[in-house]
Scaffold this motif. Structure first.
Motif, PDB file in Angstrom:
ATOM      1  N   PRO A  59      34.830  40.921  35.004  1.00 51.37           N
ATOM      2  CA  PRO A  59      34.705  40.953  36.463  1.00 51.37           C
ATOM      3  C   PRO A  59      33.264  41.098  36.912  1.00 51.37           C
ATOM      4  N   TRP A  60      33.046  40.949  38.200  1.00 51.52           N
ATOM      5  CA  TRP A  60      31.727  41.148  38.811  1.00 51.52           C
ATOM      6  C   TRP A  60      31.570  42.618  39.171  1.00 51.52           C
ATOM      7  N   ALA A  61      31.543  43.456  38.149  1.00 51.75           N
ATOM      8  CA  ALA A  61      31.462  44.899  38.390  1.00 51.75           C
ATOM      9  C   ALA A  61      30.150  45.291  39.044  1.00 51.75           C
ATOM     10  N   ASP A  74      43.682  35.933  38.902  1.00 51.94           N
ATOM     11  CA  ASP A  74      42.757  35.358  39.883  1.00 51.94           C
ATOM     12  C   ASP A  74      43.437  35.015  41.208  1.00 51.94           C
ATOM     13  N   GLY A  75      44.573  35.647  41.482  1.00 50.05           N
ATOM     14  CA  GLY A  75      45.318  35.301  42.681  1.00 50.05           C
ATOM     15  C   GLY A  75      44.549  35.551  43.965  1.00 50.05           C
ATOM     16  N   GLU A  76      43.690  36.570  43.965  1.00 50.81           N
ATOM     17  CA  GLU A  76      42.904  36.880  45.164  1.00 50.81           C
ATOM     18  C   GLU A  76      41.661  36.011  45.294  1.00 50.81           C
ATOM     19  N   LEU A  77      41.373  35.193  44.276  1.00 53.24           N
ATOM     20  CA  LEU A  77      40.093  34.475  44.212  1.00 53.24           C
ATOM     21  C   LEU A  77      40.282  32.974  44.417  1.00 53.24           C
ATOM     22  N   LEU A  91      53.108  40.670  38.578  1.00 50.59           N
ATOM     23  CA  LEU A  91      52.143  41.580  37.959  1.00 50.59           C
ATOM     24  C   LEU A  91      50.748  41.327  38.504  1.00 50.59           C
ATOM     25  N   GLY A  92      50.024  42.404  38.789  1.00 45.61           N
ATOM     26  CA  GLY A  92      48.641  42.310  39.225  1.00 45.61           C
ATOM     27  C   GLY A  92      47.822  43.420  38.617  1.00 45.61           C
ATOM     28  N   THR A  93      46.497  43.310  38.740  1.00 45.77           N
ATOM     29  CA  THR A  93      45.602  44.295  38.134  1.00 45.77           C
ATOM     30  C   THR A  93      44.318  44.418  38.928  1.00 45.77           C
ATOM     31  N   THR A  94      43.692  45.599  38.831  1.00 45.65           N
ATOM     32  CA  THR A  94      42.374  45.809  39.432  1.00 45.65           C
ATOM     33  C   THR A  94      41.244  45.429  38.482  1.00 45.65           C
ATOM     34  N   SER A  95      41.585  45.098  37.234  1.00 48.14           N
ATOM     35  CA  SER A  95      40.543  44.875  36.229  1.00 48.14           C
ATOM     36  C   SER A  95      39.668  43.677  36.537  1.00 48.14           C
ATOM     37  N   LYS A  96      40.213  42.640  37.144  1.00 47.75           N
ATOM     38  CA  LYS A  96      39.430  41.435  37.405  1.00 47.75           C
ATOM     39  C   LYS A  96      38.793  41.434  38.788  1.00 47.75           C
ATOM     40  N   ILE A  97      39.402  42.112  39.762  1.00 51.01           N
ATOM     41  CA  ILE A  97      38.831  42.116  41.109  1.00 51.01           C
ATOM     42  C   ILE A  97      37.884  43.291  41.324  1.00 51.01           C
ATOM     43  N   LEU A 128      36.465  42.465  48.225  1.00 50.70           N
ATOM     44  CA  LEU A 128      37.134  41.195  47.948  1.00 50.70           C
ATOM     45  C   LEU A 128      36.495  40.053  48.734  1.00 50.70           C
ATOM     46  N   ARG A 129      36.151  40.299  49.981  1.00 51.89           N
ATOM     47  CA  ARG A 129      35.496  39.244  50.767  1.00 51.89           C
ATOM     48  C   ARG A 129      34.145  38.886  50.162  1.00 51.89           C
TER      49      ARG A 129
END
Length: 456
Positions: free
Chosen positions: A115-117, A276-279, A300-306, A358-359
């Motif tokens: 991710p873009w941490a 990548d559903g939010e992207l 299923l979703g995760t915070t790891s990628k966003i 996210l934006r």
């Protein structure tokens, strides 16, 4: 035996010809050499230690005197005996976990999944952790997840994924793979067959196989997974319809309907990994499978990628029977997702920092993708994948070409990923995947010429 409340591994062998005092001194040295004892740790008194070990005080006093003489423990008047330093060890002490990989300095990691941490607002990050720490310690576990976390995820799904779901229908998880592990153990029986995308997410594949399930590959193309290719007799279908991993395609509306109809007709569970559903950058995302068919879809979703893997937090929205089975599985196994990351996410959502990130993330990744795609296409390099997510695919004509490109990139201190490893069976496509979220934009820009040269 304790020091500062922590047990020390001291064992004395009364049958050994080595004097007990020498054994004790050796054991304490070993504890220091292994890092169990550190400078500043307080040791028990000789009397207390003798009672705990069942030896005479003469033994403990002699051991302490020897260690005093060597200069690595010291007494403080009225306070006790303390470790002053750790002695050198003649045996190597392993500090890293076997298998943990650390990339050498100067290597640019362009593998997907990072991710873009670095884009996280550090002030917001610190504020969230401080606020999370203000919450009182839990006296009992929340097997479904913290109520405020589940409410925050329900709001997130409504705002960013168009899924209207009540808080009670959301389960906290430890992430997507952790959720697959739970589904595999809770819902299915050993020997059941599960259809997976081919190529697809191999951690999910291994989680299913580790539970004794049979994995059956289903081909994907530019419209995503092919429902017509799902073999009869499977119990479930695992797929990533928003942005197929790793090929980057989006499951078409027609195929979503076909898949749902097939699931209802044959009583299949669809496991929807919202990778990548939010992207999404080009158009509005298609409705989630969970919105089309909540009766047959486990979303299923995760915070790891966003956000970051630091939180170790994800979510599941599933039919009631599946949710009940997962909760029963957690009761049987004593497992549940950690609430610490959930608390931080609650605070990020409460102050609007999650939405702002996210934006910002969409803008940043859209610009990076445009930068990368423009350079590759200008250099005559073909690109696969929708205008979404944090990686793209460069197709190649053979496994040998794939291996050669990966080796050539490594010689130039660039890590790329190949398609071959994403197949559960025999690879049927070759290519290189390029992730563009984990590095800085400057590093990506500096690498463009080399990438074109390597992949042309």
């Amino acid at each position: 035996m304790t020091h500062s409340g922590t047990a020390l591994p001291v064992t004395l062998d009364r049958e050994s010809p080595v004097p007990l005092a020498v054994q004790l001194a050796d054991a304490l040295r070993e504890s220091a050499a292994s890092g169990h004892l550190r400078g500043g740790d307080r040791l028990p008194s000789t009397r207390a230690l003798a009672e705990r070990l069942g030896v005479s005080r003469t033994v403990t006093s002699a051991a302490y005197e020897q260690l005093h003489a060597e200069g690595w423990i010291a007494g403080r008047h009225g306070s006790g005996t303390y470790v002053t330093t750790s002695p050198p060890s003649d045996r190597p002490v392993h500090r890293t976990v076997p298998g943990e990989q650390h990339e050498p300095d100067g290597v640019l990691d362009l593998t997907p999944g990072t991710p873009w941490a670095a884009g996280l607002d550090r002030a917001a990050w610190r504020r969230a952790w401080r606020a999370a720490a203000d919450a009182p310690p839990l006296s009992r576990a929340h097997r479904a997840g913290l109520p405020d976390y589940r409410a925050a995820i329900a709001e997130h799904l409504l705002r960013h994924r168009g899924l209207a779901v009540g808080t009670d229908f959301v389960l906290a998880t430890g992430g997507t793979t952790a959720a697959v592990v739970e589904l595999a153990g809770a819902v299915f029986e050993a020997g059941d067959a599960v259809a997976v995308e081919e190529p697809g997410y191999q951690r999910a594949v291994q989680a299913l196989r580790s539970a004794g399930l049979t994995v059956v590959g289903v081909p994907v193309d530019e419209e995503g997974l092919r429902p017509d290719a799902i073999p009869p007799g499977v119990r479930a279908v695992y797929c990533s319809p928003a942005h197929q991993y790793p090929m980057g395609s989006r499951m078409s509306a027609g195929r979503r309907v076909d898949l749902v109809e097939r699931a209802r007709r044959e009583n299949l569970l669809i496991i929807e990994d919202d990778y990548d559903g939010e992207l999404r950058f080009d158009v509005a995302p298609l409705p989630l499978l969970a919105a089309l068919a909540p009766d047959v879809v486990a979303h299923l979703g995760t915070t790891s990628k966003i956000l970051t893997p630091t939180l170790g937090a994800g979510w599941m929205v599933a039919p009631p029977a599946v949710t009940s089975a997962v909760l029963a599985y957690r009761d049987r196994t004593g497992t549940r997702p950690s609430p610490a990351g959930q608390r931080v996410l609650i605070e990020l959502a409460r102050h609007g920092d999650l939405g702002r990130h996210l934006r910002k993330l969409r803008r940043e990744l859209s610009e990076r993708r445009m930068l990368l795609v423009s350079a590759l296409r200008a250099g005559g390099v073909p690109v696969l994948g929708d205008e979404a997510g944090a990686h793209l695919v460069v197709p190649l004509d053979s496994p040998a070409a794939e291996r050669e490109r990966l080796r050539a990139a490594e010689r130039r201190n660039i890590l790329l990923d190949g398609l071959s490893r994403h197949f559960a069976g025999t690879p049927t496509a070759s290519g290189v995947t390029i992730g563009y979220a984990g590095c800085s934009r400057e590093a990506l820009r500096d690498a463009l010429d080399v990438l074109v040269e390597l992949l042309r």
